[in-house]
Design a protein around this motif. Structure first.
Motif, PDB file in Angstrom:
ATOM      1  N   VAL A 192     -44.593 -50.963   7.940  1.00 24.46           N
ATOM      2  CA  VAL A 192     -43.694 -50.252   7.155  1.00 24.46           C
ATOM      3  C   VAL A 192     -44.339 -49.406   6.191  1.00 24.46           C
ATOM      4  N   ASP A 193     -45.695 -49.821   5.379  1.00 26.79           N
ATOM      5  CA  ASP A 193     -46.285 -48.889   4.733  1.00 26.79           C
ATOM      6  C   ASP A 193     -46.976 -47.703   5.358  1.00 26.79           C
ATOM      7  N   THR A 194     -47.341 -47.835   6.584  1.00 25.97           N
ATOM      8  CA  THR A 194     -47.734 -46.697   7.552  1.00 25.97           C
ATOM      9  C   THR A 194     -46.679 -45.740   7.815  1.00 25.97           C
ATOM     10  N   LEU A 195     -45.549 -46.260   8.011  1.00 27.22           N
ATOM     11  CA  LEU A 195     -44.302 -45.368   8.498  1.00 27.22           C
ATOM     12  C   LEU A 195     -43.700 -44.696   7.517  1.00 27.22           C
ATOM     13  N   ALA A 196     -43.591 -45.324   6.200  1.00 23.07           N
ATOM     14  CA  ALA A 196     -42.819 -44.772   5.174  1.00 23.07           C
ATOM     15  C   ALA A 196     -43.282 -43.437   4.873  1.00 23.07           C
ATOM     16  N   PRO A 197     -44.631 -43.042   4.659  1.00 21.94           N
ATOM     17  CA  PRO A 197     -45.153 -41.918   4.181  1.00 21.94           C
ATOM     18  C   PRO A 197     -44.879 -40.673   5.081  1.00 21.94           C
ATOM     19  N   LEU A 198     -44.675 -40.956   6.442  1.00 18.66           N
ATOM     20  CA  LEU A 198     -44.691 -40.059   7.584  1.00 18.66           C
ATOM     21  C   LEU A 198     -43.244 -39.473   7.757  1.00 18.66           C
ATOM     22  N   GLY A 199     -42.245 -39.774   7.007  1.00 16.54           N
ATOM     23  CA  GLY A 199     -40.963 -39.347   7.445  1.00 16.54           C
ATOM     24  C   GLY A 199     -40.209 -40.624   8.072  1.00 16.54           C
ATOM     25  N   PHE A 200     -38.966 -40.350   8.282  1.00 17.73           N
ATOM     26  CA  PHE A 200     -38.171 -41.455   8.969  1.00 17.73           C
ATOM     27  C   PHE A 200     -38.512 -42.931   8.442  1.00 17.73           C
ATOM     28  N   VAL A 201     -38.168 -42.973   6.848  1.00 20.61           N
ATOM     29  CA  VAL A 201     -38.532 -44.243   6.685  1.00 20.61           C
ATOM     30  C   VAL A 201     -37.775 -45.461   7.033  1.00 20.61           C
ATOM     31  N   PRO A 202     -38.196 -46.526   7.531  1.00 19.16           N
ATOM     32  CA  PRO A 202     -37.492 -47.537   8.028  1.00 19.16           C
ATOM     33  C   PRO A 202     -36.997 -48.327   6.795  1.00 19.16           C
ATOM     34  N   ASN A 203     -35.460 -48.619   6.734  1.00 20.01           N
ATOM     35  CA  ASN A 203     -34.949 -49.117   5.603  1.00 20.01           C
ATOM     36  C   ASN A 203     -34.302 -50.503   5.935  1.00 20.01           C
ATOM     37  N   LEU A 204     -34.533 -51.193   7.115  1.00 17.93           N
ATOM     38  CA  LEU A 204     -34.053 -52.534   7.305  1.00 17.93           C
ATOM     39  C   LEU A 204     -35.326 -52.995   8.499  1.00 17.93           C
ATOM     40  N   ASN A 205     -36.075 -53.831   7.864  1.00 18.94           N
ATOM     41  CA  ASN A 205     -37.035 -54.643   8.792  1.00 18.94           C
ATOM     42  C   ASN A 205     -37.090 -56.151   8.776  1.00 18.94           C
ATOM     43  N   VAL A 206     -37.297 -56.382  10.221  1.00 24.30           N
ATOM     44  CA  VAL A 206     -37.075 -57.955  10.009  1.00 24.30           C
ATOM     45  C   VAL A 206     -38.308 -58.387  10.852  1.00 24.30           C
ATOM     46  N   LEU A 207     -39.062 -59.493  10.248  1.00 17.36           N
ATOM     47  CA  LEU A 207     -40.203 -60.229  11.053  1.00 17.36           C
ATOM     48  C   LEU A 207     -39.636 -61.401  11.709  1.00 17.36           C
ATOM     49  N   TRP A 208     -39.481 -61.853  13.062  1.00 15.44           N
ATOM     50  CA  TRP A 208     -39.190 -63.033  13.548  1.00 15.44           C
ATOM     51  C   TRP A 208     -40.712 -63.623  13.709  1.00 15.44           C
ATOM     52  N   GLU A 209     -40.938 -64.664  13.000  1.00 19.54           N
ATOM     53  CA  GLU A 209     -42.124 -65.606  12.778  1.00 19.54           C
ATOM     54  C   GLU A 209     -41.549 -66.739  13.881  1.00 19.54           C
ATOM     55  N   PHE A 210     -42.406 -66.730  15.166  1.00 18.34           N
ATOM     56  CA  PHE A 210     -41.982 -67.827  15.919  1.00 18.34           C
ATOM     57  C   PHE A 210     -42.303 -68.805  15.537  1.00 18.34           C
ATOM     58  N   HIS A 211     -41.403 -69.970  16.065  1.00 15.53           N
ATOM     59  CA  HIS A 211     -41.506 -71.498  15.936  1.00 15.53           C
ATOM     60  C   HIS A 211     -42.810 -71.953  16.380  1.00 15.53           C
ATOM     61  N   PRO A 212     -43.568 -73.083  15.973  1.00 18.09           N
ATOM     62  CA  PRO A 212     -44.772 -73.310  16.633  1.00 18.09           C
ATOM     63  C   PRO A 212     -44.395 -73.791  18.269  1.00 18.09           C
ATOM     64  N   ASP A 213     -43.347 -74.387  18.433  1.00 21.02           N
ATOM     65  CA  ASP A 213     -43.123 -74.789  19.894  1.00 21.02           C
ATOM     66  C   ASP A 213     -43.125 -73.554  20.773  1.00 21.02           C
ATOM     67  N   ILE A 214     -42.617 -72.524  20.205  1.00 24.15           N
ATOM     68  CA  ILE A 214     -42.491 -71.109  20.978  1.00 24.15           C
ATOM     69  C   ILE A 214     -43.649 -70.660  21.106  1.00 24.15           C
ATOM     70  N   VAL A 215     -44.631 -70.619  20.151  1.00 25.41           N
ATOM     71  CA  VAL A 215     -46.062 -70.061  19.976  1.00 25.41           C
ATOM     72  C   VAL A 215     -46.899 -70.900  21.335  1.00 25.41           C
ATOM     73  N   GLU A 216     -46.791 -71.963  21.372  1.00 28.29           N
ATOM     74  CA  GLU A 216     -47.287 -72.895  22.379  1.00 28.29           C
ATOM     75  C   GLU A 216     -47.056 -72.492  23.759  1.00 28.29           C
ATOM     76  N   LYS A 217     -45.696 -72.065  24.005  1.00 29.44           N
ATOM     77  CA  LYS A 217     -45.183 -71.853  25.254  1.00 29.44           C
ATOM     78  C   LYS A 217     -45.308 -70.322  25.755  1.00 29.44           C
ATOM     79  N   ALA A 218     -45.366 -69.393  24.673  1.00 30.33           N
ATOM     80  CA  ALA A 218     -45.127 -68.040  24.860  1.00 30.33           C
ATOM     81  C   ALA A 218     -46.614 -67.477  25.101  1.00 30.33           C
ATOM     82  N   VAL A 219     -47.163 -67.795  26.231  1.00 29.48           N
ATOM     83  CA  VAL A 219     -48.413 -67.124  26.790  1.00 29.48           C
ATOM     84  C   VAL A 219     -48.122 -65.861  27.734  1.00 29.48           C
TER      85      VAL A 219
END
Length: 244
Positions: A192-219
């Motif tokens: 967000v900090d990179t994109l904001a000064p360049l114009g087209f400011v992101p105004n809705l941002n979501v981080l989906w942090e995977f559940h540990p079980d998903i991290v284990e399988k998501a290779v």
């Protein structure tokens, strides 16, 4: 900036950032948040069945978790909607065209343009390619405003536009680095900090942090040393094009 968190059982955490206020911003942001939550649940189901994060490989694959979510949330929608992006461009397309809140005072048309990138973590810099994709999505949606204004009778209702760039967060397991929640949140803030000064400011941002079980399988099925840890949804809800 408003910040909230939401835990989804078996799926992980959503870290949500909202900024800016203007007509229909809240309604559209709510729609996008619900879309992201349902997409995350679709992705979890895929990983549970296939044990691979196939949706992480690019924009075409990402549609496989986003399109079913849109189908549940919108009154009707069209993928690859044909629309001109300027007087000389007869071949433009927008990824999704939705009609929402039909029959209510808040009814609106929504154009959603999707781009997908990747980002290694931990990171200090946002990839140049991801910046280029962000600019491309915004330029494409800004370019359709003339077509919409020329066809007011067809669109009839308020038109909203959303740029969404989905960033896959991955780490190289061969480096032996411990990936914790703060590293994922740093990736969100750096983006967000990179994109904001360049114009087209992101105004809705979501981080989906995977559940540990998903991290284990998501290779990564093409790179066994690469582990997926989450997805960033960087969004810009653009100001409405109002009917006259």
């Amino acid at each position: 900036m408003q910040k909230t968190e939401k835990t989804i059982r078996g799926v992980g955490k959503l870290h949500i950032q909202r900024s800016e206020r203007f007509p229909l911003k809240k309604a559209v942001s709510n729609f996008i948040e619900n879309l992201i939550e349902l997409s995350a649940k679709n992705a979890k189901k895929h990983i549970s069945l296939a044990e691979y994060a196939t949706f992480c490989y690019g924009e075409l694959q990402m549609h496989s978790i986003i399109a079913p979510a849109i189908a549940k949330l919108t009154n009707c929608f069209i993928m690859e909607y044909p629309i001109r992006r300027g007087i000389s461009d007869n071949s433009g397309r927008v990824d999704y065209y939705c009609i929402n809140e039909v029959g209510t005072a808040k009814e609106y048309n929504l154009f959603l343009e999707l781009k997908c990138g990747r980002q290694g973590i931990p990171n200090e810099n946002f990839r140049k390619k991801n910046i280029e994709l962000w600019h491309e999505a915004n330029k494409q949606l800004e370019g359709i405003s003339q077509e919409i204004q020329q066809n007011k009778d067809f669109y009839g209702k308020t038109v909203m536009r959303v740029c969404m760039e989905v960033i896959v967060l991955y780490a190289d397991t061969s480096k032996g680095e411990q990936i914790k929640s703060n590293i994922l949140q740093d990736a969100l803030n750096i983006s967000v900090d990179t994109l904001a000064p360049l114009g087209f400011v992101p105004n809705l941002n979501v981080l989906w942090e995977f559940h540990p079980d998903i991290v284990e399988k998501a290779v990564d099925e093409f790179n066994n040393s690469r582990q997926f840890w989450g997805l960033l949804f960087l969004c810009r809800v653009m100001r409405p094009i109002l009917p006259e």
